[in-house]
Design an enzyme around this catalytic site. Structure first.
Site, PDB file in Angstrom:
ATOM      1  N   ASP A 194     -14.878   2.910   8.355  1.00 55.35           N
ATOM      2  CA  ASP A 194     -15.005   3.182   6.759  1.00 55.35           C
ATOM      3  C   ASP A 194     -15.298   1.635   6.187  1.00 55.35           C
ATOM      4  O   ASP A 194     -15.158   1.350   5.208  1.00 55.35           O
ATOM      5  CB  ASP A 194     -13.799   3.649   6.102  1.00 55.35           C
ATOM      6  CG  ASP A 194     -14.258   3.894   4.700  1.00 55.35           C
ATOM      7  OD1 ASP A 194     -13.155   4.087   3.845  1.00 55.35           O
ATOM      8  OD2 ASP A 194     -15.219   4.227   4.340  1.00 55.35           O
ATOM      9  N   LYS A 227       0.838  -1.129   0.054  1.00 59.38           N
ATOM     10  CA  LYS A 227       0.043  -0.153  -0.101  1.00 59.38           C
ATOM     11  C   LYS A 227       0.691   1.166   0.086  1.00 59.38           C
ATOM     12  O   LYS A 227       1.692   1.443   1.101  1.00 59.38           O
ATOM     13  CB  LYS A 227      -0.804  -0.087   1.398  1.00 59.38           C
ATOM     14  CG  LYS A 227      -1.989   1.029   1.137  1.00 59.38           C
ATOM     15  CD  LYS A 227      -2.951   0.731   2.383  1.00 59.38           C
ATOM     16  CE  LYS A 227      -4.224   1.819   2.408  1.00 59.38           C
ATOM     17  NZ  LYS A 227      -5.074   1.625   3.521  1.00 59.38           N
TER      18      LYS A 227
END
Ligand code: DKG
Length: 284
Positions: free
Chosen positions: A138, A41
């Site tokens: 989220d 990432k």
């Protein structure tokens, strides 16, 4: 926190893009020493506080700290962190089974027993996180992935802790970030938040034509079990959903309580038989 200053490319061969989002890019990477594949990432770090692009280093440190605190079979594992000039790279467990959303969408009917298996794993990951006072903030279908696309019973993996928050004793936390369709009413009203916000975010009967409509639907908690979708759904499942879609976060079921609800943990053989006869219609 100091991350490894080595150049990530010395240890990993950078591969294809797997996904991208508010943070930067996720790419498949291959560890040179072992040949194993991981997910890298790549996060852009803003040089100074006035530049708009990139993330604050402190928010990246928070994501790393949280990922290191939640090691669980249903949560993506963080293996390593590298830092160069303006980039931090998280080396994460590769989750290659795609999004749960797509797996379910391709089915005409999802048996409740299958839905329960997925829901149970999501709730196990959530209740583990919440037991450490960490909220995801989220949670949405894109962030619920399957470990692989080969085994008949793939594992659920929760990903993307970029908006996650560790609650400190007695601390009040508000935030208005999240995704309109999956946001809890207390987030919209900018009220103090808790891990309860994760519970409501997973479901979304509130889809409106615009984000504004959707937010209004969330605030009003107006939803109904349309017959064309729910005629074959067990009353146990509807009871479960009704206990989640509750405006007051203090009255909403917690992840722990969800795991004890008879839909997830049936008490009688009759309850088991009832849910096996039911399915959830996936086609409109
Ligand atoms: C997109 C993604 C994130 C983390 N691990 N594998 C895949």
């Amino acid at each position: 926190a100091v991350f490894k200053p080595e150049n990530v490319e010395d240890l990993y061969e950078i591969g294809e893009v797997l996904g991208s989002g508010h943070f930067g890019q996720v790419r498949q990477v291959r560890e040179r020493a072992s040949g194993k594949c991981w997910a890298g990432k790549f996060l852009k770090i803003r040089k100074n506080s006035c530049s708009r692009l990139g993330l604050d280093r402190s928010s990246v440190e928070q994501e790393v700290e949280i990922l290191q605190a939640v090691q669980h079979p249903n949560i993506v594992i963080l293996k390593d962190v590298f830092e160069s000039r303006a980039e931090v790279v998280l080396i994460l467990e590769l989750v290659s089974g795609g999004e749960l959303f797509d797996f379910i969408a391709q089915k005409d009917n999802l048996l409740e027993s299958e839905a329960i298996e997925f829901m149970k794993q999501i709730l196990q990951g959530l209740s583990f996180m919440h037991s450490k006072n960490i909220a995801h903030f989220d949670l949405k279908p894109e962030n619920v992935m399957l470990s692989d696309n080969v085994s008949p019973h793939p594992n659920i993996k929760l990903i993307d802790f970029g908006l996650a928050h560790l609650f400190h004793q007695g601390e009040e936390y508000r935030s208005t970030s999240g995704t309109p369709q999956y946001i809890a009413p207390e987030v919209i009203n900018n009220e103090p938040l808790s891990t309860a916000a994760d519970i409501l975010s997973g479901l979304s009967p509130f889809q409106g034509d615009t984000n504004e409509d959707t937010l209004k639907n969330v605030i009003a908690m107006n939803y109904e079990f349309h017959a064309q979708y729910f005629s074959t759904t067990s009353s146990m499942a509807k009871d479960f959903i009704q206990k989640l879609l509750v405006k007051n976060p203090n009255e909403r079921m917690t992840a722990e309580e969800c795991l004890l609800h008879p839909w997830i943990k049936p008490i009688t053989r009759k309850q088991v038989a009832n849910r096996n006869r039911s399915s959830i219609n996936m086609k409109s």
